[in-house]
Motif scaffolding. Structure first.
Motif, short mmCIF file in Angstrom:
data_model
loop_
_atom_site.label_atom_id
_atom_site.label_comp_id
_atom_site.label_asym_id
_atom_site.label_seq_id
_atom_site.Cartn_x
_atom_site.Cartn_y
_atom_site.Cartn_z
N ALA A 103 0.82 -1.21 0.00
CA ALA A 103 0.00 0.00 0.00
C ALA A 103 0.86 1.26 0.00
O ALA A 103 0.50 2.26 -0.64
CB ALA A 103 -0.94 -0.01 1.21
N GLN A 104 1.98 1.24 0.70
CA GLN A 104 2.85 2.41 0.73
C GLN A 104 3.37 2.77 -0.67
O GLN A 104 3.53 3.95 -0.99
CB GLN A 104 4.01 2.18 1.69
N ALA A 105 3.59 1.75 -1.48
CA ALA A 105 4.05 2.01 -2.84
C ALA A 105 3.01 2.75 -3.66
O ALA A 105 3.35 3.48 -4.61
CB ALA A 105 4.42 0.70 -3.53
N LYS A 106 1.73 2.59 -3.31
CA LYS A 106 0.66 3.28 -4.03
C LYS A 106 0.66 4.78 -3.75
O LYS A 106 -0.04 5.53 -4.43
CB LYS A 106 -0.69 2.70 -3.65
N LEU A 107 1.44 5.20 -2.74
CA LEU A 107 1.47 6.61 -2.37
C LEU A 107 2.86 7.23 -2.55
O LEU A 107 3.12 8.33 -2.08
CB LEU A 107 1.02 6.78 -0.92
N CYS A 108 3.75 6.51 -3.23
CA CYS A 108 5.10 7.04 -3.41
C CYS A 108 5.23 7.69 -4.79
O CYS A 108 4.42 7.45 -5.68
CB CYS A 108 6.15 5.94 -3.25
N ASN A 109 6.25 8.52 -4.93
CA ASN A 109 6.61 9.02 -6.26
C ASN A 109 7.36 7.91 -6.98
O ASN A 109 8.34 7.37 -6.44
CB ASN A 109 7.51 10.26 -6.13
N VAL A 110 6.90 7.56 -8.15
CA VAL A 110 7.50 6.44 -8.87
C VAL A 110 8.90 6.81 -9.35
O VAL A 110 9.07 7.76 -10.12
CB VAL A 110 6.61 6.02 -10.06
N GLN A 111 9.88 6.06 -8.90
CA GLN A 111 11.28 6.25 -9.27
C GLN A 111 11.80 4.90 -9.80
O GLN A 111 12.61 4.24 -9.16
CB GLN A 111 12.10 6.70 -8.06
N SER A 112 11.33 4.50 -10.96
CA SER A 112 11.62 3.17 -11.49
C SER A 112 13.11 2.95 -11.73
O SER A 112 13.68 1.92 -11.32
CB SER A 112 10.84 2.93 -12.78
N GLU A 113 13.76 3.89 -12.39
CA GLU A 113 15.19 3.72 -12.69
C GLU A 113 16.01 3.68 -11.40
O GLU A 113 16.94 2.90 -11.27
CB GLU A 113 15.67 4.85 -13.60
N ALA A 114 15.65 4.53 -10.44
CA ALA A 114 16.36 4.56 -9.17
C ALA A 114 16.16 3.25 -8.41
O ALA A 114 17.09 2.74 -7.78
CB ALA A 114 15.90 5.74 -8.33
N ALA A 115 14.94 2.70 -8.45
CA ALA A 115 14.66 1.43 -7.77
C ALA A 115 15.46 0.30 -8.40
O ALA A 115 16.00 -0.57 -7.70
CB ALA A 115 13.16 1.13 -7.82
N GLN A 128 20.37 -3.41 -8.16
CA GLN A 128 21.69 -3.81 -8.65
C GLN A 128 22.77 -3.53 -7.61
O GLN A 128 23.68 -4.35 -7.41
CB GLN A 128 22.00 -3.06 -9.95
N ALA A 129 22.66 -2.40 -6.91
CA ALA A 129 23.64 -2.05 -5.88
C ALA A 129 23.57 -3.03 -4.71
O ALA A 129 24.61 -3.44 -4.16
CB ALA A 129 23.39 -0.63 -5.39
N TYR A 130 22.36 -3.43 -4.33
CA TYR A 130 22.21 -4.38 -3.22
C TYR A 130 22.80 -5.75 -3.59
O TYR A 130 23.42 -6.42 -2.76
CB TYR A 130 20.73 -4.54 -2.87
N ILE A 131 22.57 -6.18 -4.81
CA ILE A 131 23.10 -7.48 -5.26
C ILE A 131 24.63 -7.47 -5.20
O ILE A 131 25.27 -8.42 -4.75
CB ILE A 131 22.60 -7.81 -6.68
N LYS A 132 25.22 -6.38 -5.64
CA LYS A 132 26.67 -6.25 -5.63
C LYS A 132 27.23 -6.14 -4.21
O LYS A 132 28.25 -6.76 -3.87
CB LYS A 132 27.09 -5.02 -6.44
N ALA A 133 26.55 -5.37 -3.35
CA ALA A 133 27.06 -5.12 -2.00
C ALA A 133 26.91 -6.32 -1.08
O ALA A 133 27.64 -6.45 -0.08
CB ALA A 133 26.34 -3.92 -1.40
#
Length: 378
Positions: A80-92, A97-102
């Motif tokens: 539900a929180q995602a329904k109220l966020c500003n969509v930042q698809s590229e950033a997400a 990718q950063a989490y997988i690497k880290a």
């Protein structure tokens, strides 16, 4: 009169964000959209005390209205929180990718279920992203969006073509996680193997459809919060400003909402196994007990400081419960000890989505009978 609208809105690109994660017993977007259109001119603040995956909140967003939501499930609130966020698809996507690497050396579950549910490569990437989300100190829009997208991709039907794969798991329903022992038996009997997909590619296919979502208006992800809507503490003074409630309480007789979301709950930091029992759910020990439990929610909603309050409630029962849904809802309203005027009651369309999803693993399910209620505080 039955509701005539189709589920067409679910397939419109501008509403793709609402489909970020399928959820069991979700009602179609058409229902809150139709209700809120009638109130749009007065710019009400909208409330959903059983917000689930946030369909009401998204409908309010689409119409430029402020909304609030409560749910006892961490999975529901994360979606539900995602329904109220500003969509930042590229950033997400970059964050994934950063989490997988880290988190390259992250530990992975070793149970039979996890070994069969995901390929080794996919499970490692899932756990790396999970670790990143669990340890982040900043609840940014991209964090909230990535979390919900991962929940939406975590399990579902497999595709015959790798480039069309939309889910990470071996064959499973997409709205709920089947039980571990049953799942392993099913996969072994059918000789089914988990797809060896690229997690980032699967996420990209989901996230790239979301960027044209309408922006939130004076709402933030914090407006969807974890809480028991029966309790006064869940509705502080700063949140008692709504004048329209649109909601769908848990089906009477449906006791396993939390258990059915066990795999998504694991992704959010929960255990690798199912834990049964949830004291924060409505009580199902009999229709009278259920009516009293639900009545506490209506009593809490009536505490709003708005001059008027209209509540629109879609309520259903599972067929095996053998209870009169209309009578049970009216009993719950009476139990609230609030003066409510019943504006109308009508039969809604049957909730067949649960049956369609169950068919992915040939589990038995029957569509529930639902009714729409409109009541007004006197």
């Amino acid at each position: 009169m039955k509701e005539k609208m189709s589920r067409a809105l679910a397939y419109e690109p501008r509403y793709a964000l609402n489909a970020i994660c399928p959820y069991f017993t979700m009602f179609p977007l058409e229902y809150p959209m139709r209700v809120l259109q009638k109130h749009k001119k007065s710019s009400p603040i909208v409330m959903d005390p059983f917000c689930g995956r946030g369909t009401t909140l998204f409908a309010a967003r689409a119409l430029g209205l402020v909304s609030r939501g409560l749910d006892t499930s961490p999975v529901a609130v994360a979606i539900a929180q995602a329904k109220l966020c500003n969509v930042q698809s590229e950033a997400a996507l970059a964050l994934a990718q950063a989490y997988i690497k880290a988190n390259d050396s992250v530990a992975v579950p070793q149970t039979e279920f996890f070994k069969h549910a995901f390929s080794a490569q996919v499970l490692k990437a899932i756990c790396a992203i999970r670790q990143g989300l669990l340890t982040t100190k900043r609840e940014s829009d991209e964090v909230i969006l990535l979390r919900a997208a991962m929940l939406g991709c975590l399990h579902g039907p497999t595709s015959k073509r790798q480039e069309n794969q939309s889910y990470f798991s071996n064959q499973m329903p997409r709205t709920f996680a089947s039980k571990p022992d049953y799942s392993v038996r099913y996969w072994n009997e059918k000789n089914l193997k988990a797809p060896n997909s690229n997690v980032v590619d699967v996420l990209w296919r989901k996230l790239q459809r979301l960027s044209i979502a309408p922006g939130p208006v004076k709402s933030s992800p914090s407006h969807a919060s974890l809480g028991d809507s029966r309790r006064a503490a869940s509705l502080p003074a700063s949140s008692r400003d709504f004048s329209v409630v649109v909601t769908s309480p848990p089906y009477y007789g449906m006791r396993t909402y939390v258990e059915d979301q066990w795999l998504r709950n694991w992704f959010l930091g929960g255990p690798e196994r199912i834990e049964y029992g949830n004291p924060e759910q409505l009580e199902h020990a009999g229709k009278d007990v259920f009516a009293k439990s639900l009545g506490l929610v209506w009593k809490n909603m009536a505490r709003t400081e708005a001059d008027s309050l209209d509540m629109y409630i879609r309520f259903g029962i599972i067929p095996s419960a053998k209870v009169d849904a209309k009578a049970l809802m009216l009993d719950s309203l009476e139990e609230s000890r609030v003066g409510w005027k019943l504006v109308h009651t009508r039969e809604a369309e049957t909730a067949a989505s649960g049956k369609r999803q169950a068919n992915h693993m040939t589990t038995g399910s029957t569509a529930a009978l639902e009714y729409d209620f409109h009541v007004r505080r006197k």
